[in-house]
Design a protein around this motif. Structure first.
Motif, short mmCIF file in Angstrom:
data_model
loop_
_atom_site.label_atom_id
_atom_site.label_comp_id
_atom_site.label_asym_id
_atom_site.label_seq_id
_atom_site.Cartn_x
_atom_site.Cartn_y
_atom_site.Cartn_z
N ASN A 140 0.78 -1.27 0.13
CA ASN A 140 -0.20 0.17 0.07
C ASN A 140 0.89 1.15 -0.10
OD1 ASN A 140 0.95 0.29 2.62
ND2 ASN A 140 -0.84 -0.70 3.52
N SER A 141 0.16 2.45 0.07
CA SER A 141 0.86 3.60 0.01
C SER A 141 1.69 3.97 1.16
CB SER A 141 -0.18 4.94 -0.25
OG SER A 141 -0.99 4.91 0.81
N ARG A 142 1.19 3.66 2.33
CA ARG A 142 2.10 3.81 3.35
C ARG A 142 3.44 2.96 3.35
NH1 ARG A 142 -2.47 2.63 8.13
NH2 ARG A 142 -3.46 4.92 8.02
N PHE A 143 3.53 1.76 2.86
CA PHE A 143 4.70 1.09 2.55
C PHE A 143 5.61 1.88 1.64
CE2 PHE A 143 7.42 -1.87 0.44
CZ PHE A 143 7.62 -2.74 1.33
N ARG A 144 4.87 2.42 0.47
CA ARG A 144 5.60 2.93 -0.72
C ARG A 144 6.06 4.29 -0.20
NH1 ARG A 144 1.15 2.33 -3.34
NH2 ARG A 144 0.78 4.35 -4.14
N ALA A 145 5.59 4.89 0.77
CA ALA A 145 6.23 6.08 1.29
C ALA A 145 7.71 5.77 2.00
CB ALA A 145 5.56 6.74 2.45
N LEU A 146 7.87 4.59 2.14
CA LEU A 146 9.14 4.03 2.87
C LEU A 146 9.98 3.32 1.82
CD1 LEU A 146 7.46 2.66 6.27
CD2 LEU A 146 8.51 4.92 6.11
N GLU A 147 9.48 3.08 0.52
CA GLU A 147 10.10 2.14 -0.35
C GLU A 147 11.51 2.72 -0.65
OE1 GLU A 147 8.89 0.68 -4.65
OE2 GLU A 147 7.29 1.31 -3.40
N ALA A 148 11.82 3.84 -0.66
CA ALA A 148 13.27 4.00 -0.85
C ALA A 148 14.02 3.77 0.06
CB ALA A 148 13.28 5.53 -1.12
N SER A 149 13.83 3.84 1.38
CA SER A 149 14.77 3.49 2.51
C SER A 149 14.97 1.92 2.56
CB SER A 149 14.39 4.12 3.74
OG SER A 149 12.95 3.79 3.95
N ILE A 150 13.66 1.18 2.12
CA ILE A 150 13.77 -0.16 2.45
C ILE A 150 14.38 -0.79 1.16
CG2 ILE A 150 12.23 -2.26 2.04
CD1 ILE A 150 9.93 -0.30 3.28
N ASP A 151 14.30 -0.28 0.04
CA ASP A 151 15.11 -0.91 -1.08
C ASP A 151 16.56 -0.36 -0.81
OD1 ASP A 151 15.13 -1.95 -3.90
OD2 ASP A 151 16.02 0.12 -4.42
N GLN A 152 16.92 0.65 -0.10
CA GLN A 152 18.29 0.86 -0.14
C GLN A 152 18.95 -0.14 1.04
OE1 GLN A 152 19.16 4.69 1.46
NE2 GLN A 152 21.26 4.51 1.71
N VAL A 153 18.04 -0.57 2.15
CA VAL A 153 18.68 -1.40 3.23
C VAL A 153 18.78 -2.87 2.51
CG1 VAL A 153 16.72 -1.76 4.49
CG2 VAL A 153 18.77 -1.74 5.52
N ILE A 154 17.87 -3.24 1.97
CA ILE A 154 18.01 -4.70 1.48
C ILE A 154 18.93 -5.02 0.20
CG2 ILE A 154 15.60 -5.13 1.93
CD1 ILE A 154 14.72 -5.16 -1.13
N SER A 155 19.32 -3.60 -0.36
CA SER A 155 20.53 -3.81 -1.30
C SER A 155 21.54 -3.86 -0.70
CB SER A 155 20.43 -2.47 -2.31
OG SER A 155 18.99 -2.53 -3.02
N ASN A 156 21.89 -3.57 0.72
CA ASN A 156 23.30 -3.64 1.19
C ASN A 156 23.48 -4.98 1.57
OD1 ASN A 156 25.26 -3.64 3.46
ND2 ASN A 156 24.85 -1.20 3.53
N PRO A 157 24.63 -5.52 0.97
CA PRO A 157 25.22 -6.90 1.20
C PRO A 157 25.30 -7.47 2.52
CG PRO A 157 26.59 -5.82 -0.32
CD PRO A 157 25.80 -4.87 0.43
N GLN A 158 25.39 -6.35 3.64
CA GLN A 158 25.55 -6.81 5.17
C GLN A 158 24.39 -6.66 5.58
OE1 GLN A 158 28.34 -7.88 5.50
NE2 GLN A 158 29.12 -7.29 3.50
N VAL A 159 23.11 -6.51 5.08
CA VAL A 159 21.71 -6.22 5.73
C VAL A 159 21.31 -7.43 6.69
CG1 VAL A 159 20.63 -7.31 4.04
CG2 VAL A 159 19.30 -5.59 5.36
N LYS A 160 20.83 -7.46 7.73
CA LYS A 160 20.35 -8.23 8.63
C LYS A 160 18.74 -7.84 8.82
CE LYS A 160 24.13 -10.14 9.10
NZ LYS A 160 24.54 -11.38 8.64
N ILE A 161 17.95 -8.96 8.74
CA ILE A 161 16.38 -8.91 8.69
C ILE A 161 15.93 -9.50 10.06
CG2 ILE A 161 14.20 -9.14 7.86
CD1 ILE A 161 15.69 -9.32 5.06
#
Length: 691
Positions: free
Chosen positions: A123-144
């Motif tokens: 939804n739109s709430r998620f999409r408002a955070l999408e840029a930062s989410i995409d950036q962190v999951i693109s980091n090779p060292q990310v932990k979830i």
């Protein structure tokens, strides 16, 4: 008693979050439904706030619960270290909220979609955070971290635990699970009110102890690994209540600690900075008190580990994996009593011990004479800079490189796939003796280093350009598989003269650029073949998967790859249109009513980078209404004018960045709630017409 606990938690959430949590999406819904949604959302925010250490406003801003939330209620991304928190929350007025296998499966689905970069259904709430989410999951060292926030028992059923166990097996070290139950929430609330009974009391045996009484009481000495693991088992994150951060999972540095604990436990004492503990009161028992050289048995009241949370975490993990071996490790511990200390002394100690520069393995590289030789060759032969020491200013790209970039570049073209995987694990992995010697031997000169760097840079530039046309899992492969692509490109080139001054390197780099995109396509297809169910963030760190994807490193050219392969349409941002235009099909069939709302959904990495923040600044820019007009069916809220779908996306790019991509499929970017994209709806119409 549980009802009293529920009331305390309920009152706290009402007091702290009532004016912060957005319920506008529930306007017109029954009051009871809105109240339940408020407490569920606030509960999830409180859990994430507590576990991550973020501010309350940040946690509330991470709430995405609502229609099309993708089965996740709170999504918080943090950069340092890179951590993504995904929470599902369950509120129950009686304090017996449950979490079933279906809930766990939905959380798994959310995890899969997010790690694959498939955000279109959110939804739109998620999409408002999408840029930062995409950036962190693109980091090779990310932990979830998957967070289950329950106003109920924090013990999961065996069936649910089995689902989570499989997630963690599939995700290797990428994912961890945290369950926060009613008792945990009540402890948080009590602690916030200053009446919590969360005090940690430790019985501690120090070997080889040292003691100082003035001006403040301090003991220091050695403890064995089993003691530290026992603290973690008994108290968890309560050990770190006064620390700047809790245990962060297996980060790049923590992986090195864990490796030492498992492979060289006797040396851990010399490689680790130890643990600092503050306590309200400190006493020593009579046992061994008269033995000058014996151990010291201490009793700590109100103890907190203020430096060394990562050490505690790694010791506990190593003891779980191999207690016999890891149990040989000893750890330096310093215990400071606050009994007669001035106000704010604890805060000063905590800040000082967590902000001092630590010695990294890279720092010892500066002592290697080979590095000094390469630096001199850079200056004399190439007239460029080669930075070895951490903290020195790195040169501009055309003017040179650092030893870190050099190590990553040399690793990416190495013939051993294991070395390529270690580079993706993080540059810290490359400084260890066995790997470092394979990269920087006495025959490695400045030409080889600089050319490897230029090859890495050129191929990554081409990967980034190709990635702009990729979506979902394929885009994530482009991000995390960059070193694998460089490696396969390098095998198609004649690198025999890489260290020779007279080689025409510019021509070789141009060849590499032409090979980059088709090679990326084949890496994507190879991932589909060898690791279809693996998380992309873990695939390229695995030496086993690297060998499968990169082939036998003893051969010069992997013969299993078709370098002219094409990708399935599902991976491409611009897909072939059917003979009949989607807009024409929709208008002719009157498939969408006039005035229907549409939302823009970014799909490619470029769209997220260049449009999402711009859209967040004014949400109207991401909305339009449908007009049954074949020429211009979208009435854009951004300016009140009508556009064709593709023309509008290109216009948005120009407004946001001043330029636009060459091609884009606008009908796949505009979505009708509950029905999908314009392409999806048009395809359904076509199917109905052919039946």
């Amino acid at each position: 008693m549980s009802q009293l606990h529920v009331r305390h938690v309920r009152d706290y959430l009402d007091r702290e979050y009532r004016d912060l949590v957005d319920l506008s999406d529930l306007d017109g819904r029954p009051a009871g439904e809105k109240e339940s949604a408020f407490f569920s959302r606030a509960l999830g925010a409180l859990a994430v706030q507590h576990l991550s250490g973020c501010d309350k406003s940040v946690a509330v801003g991470a709430i995405v619960d609502g229609f099309d939330d993708g089965h996740v209620d709170v999504v918080l991304s943090q950069d340092r270290p890179p951590v993504l928190w995904l929470a599902q929350s369950k509120w129950n007025e009686r304090g017996n909220a449950g979490f079933g296998v279906g809930d766990a499966a939905k959380l798994r689905e959310a995890l899969d979609n997010i790690t694959n970069g498939e955000f279109a259904g959110f939804n739109s709430r998620f999409r408002a955070l999408e840029a930062s989410i995409d950036q962190v999951i693109s980091n090779p060292q990310v932990k979830i971290v998957l967070v289950v926030a329950l106003l109920g028992d924090n013990v999961l059923s065996a069936a649910v635990q089995a689902v989570f166990d499989k997630i963690m097996r599939d995700a290797r070290d990428l994912v961890s699970i945290r369950v926060v139950g009613l008792q945990d929430f009540h402890d948080i609330v009590r602690s916030a009110a200053g009446v919590g009974d969360a005090s940690v009391n430790l019985d501690l045996r120090l070997d080889s102890p040292g003691y100082t009484e003035e001006p403040y009481k301090v003991y220091q000495g050695l403890v064995n690994a089993s003691q530290v693991a026992d603290w973690s088992e008994r108290y968890g994150n309560r050990l770190f209540d006064k620390n700047i951060r809790a245990a962060l999972g297996l980060t790049e540095v923590n992986q090195a600690l864990l490796d030492t604990l498992l492979s060289r436990p006797e040396d851990f004492l010399y490689f680790n900075n130890g643990i600092t503990i503050l306590c309200d009161n400190l006493g020593r028992t009579a046992r061994h008190a008269m033995n000058t050289h014996g151990p010291a048995d201490l009793v700590l009241e109100g103890a907190s580990v203020v430096n060394g949370a990562q050490t505690v975490h790694c010791v506990a993990e190593a003891m779980r994996r191999d207690p016999d071996n890891a149990g040989k490790a000893r750890i330096w511990v310093r215990v400071i009593s606050l009994e007669n200390c001035p106000d704010r002394f604890a805060e000063e100690v905590t800040k000082a011990t967590n902000t001092q520069n630590r010695v990294e393995a890279r720092d010892f590289v500066s002592l290697d004479q080979n590095q000094a030789r390469i630096r001199d060759e850079f200056a004399l032969s190439l007239h460029k800079s080669y930075v070895i020491r951490r903290g020195e200013r790195e040169p501009e790209p055309d003017a040179g490189c650092s030893v870190v970039e050099a190590a990553l570049a040399l690793a990416s073209i190495h013939r051993d796939p294991a070395i390529v995987a270690r580079a993706k694990q993080g540059h810290e992995r490359l400084w260890r003796d066995d790997t470092y010697e394979k990269l920087f031997g006495p025959k490695v000169n400045a030409y080889r280093v600089w050319r490897a760097v230029s090859l890495l840079r050129a191929v990554k530039e081409e990967i980034a350009a190709a990635q702009d046309e990729l979506i979902g899992r394929a885009s994530q492969v482009a991000t995390h598989g960059d070193f694998a692509v460089v490696n396969l490109v390098s095998r198609q080139l004649d690198l025999r003269g890489i260290g020779d001054a007279d080689v025409d390197w510019a021509t070789i780099v141009e060849q590499a650029r032409k090979l980059a995109a088709p090679t990326l396509a084949n890496v994507i297809l190879s991932v589909d073949l060898h690791a279809p169910n693996n998380y992309v963030q873990t695939i390229f760190k695995s030496e086993e998967k690297a060998r499968q994807i990169l082939g036998d490193h003893s051969t010069t050219r992997p013969t299993t790859f078709n370098y002219m392969a094409t990708l399935p349409d599902v991976y491409r941002a611009t897909k072939p249109e059917r003979k009949s235009n989607a807009v024409g099909v929709l208008v002719d069939a009157n498939a969408i009513s006039d005035g229907t709302s549409l939302e823009f959904r970014a799909q490619t990495g470029r769209e997220r980078r260049e449009l999402l923040l711009w859209l967040t600044e004014d949400p109207r820019r991401g909305r339009a209404t449908w007009v049954n007009d074949r020429r211009a069916p979208l009435l854009w809220e951004g300016d009140g004018k009508q556009y064709a779908p593709t023309a509008l996306v290109l216009h948005m790019f120009i407004e946001a960045t001043g330029s636009s991509p060459k091609t884009v499929q606008g009908t796949s970017r505009w979505t009708v709630h509950g029905r999908g994209t314009l392409v999806d709806i048009a395809n359904l119409v076509r199917e109905d017409l052919t039946e």
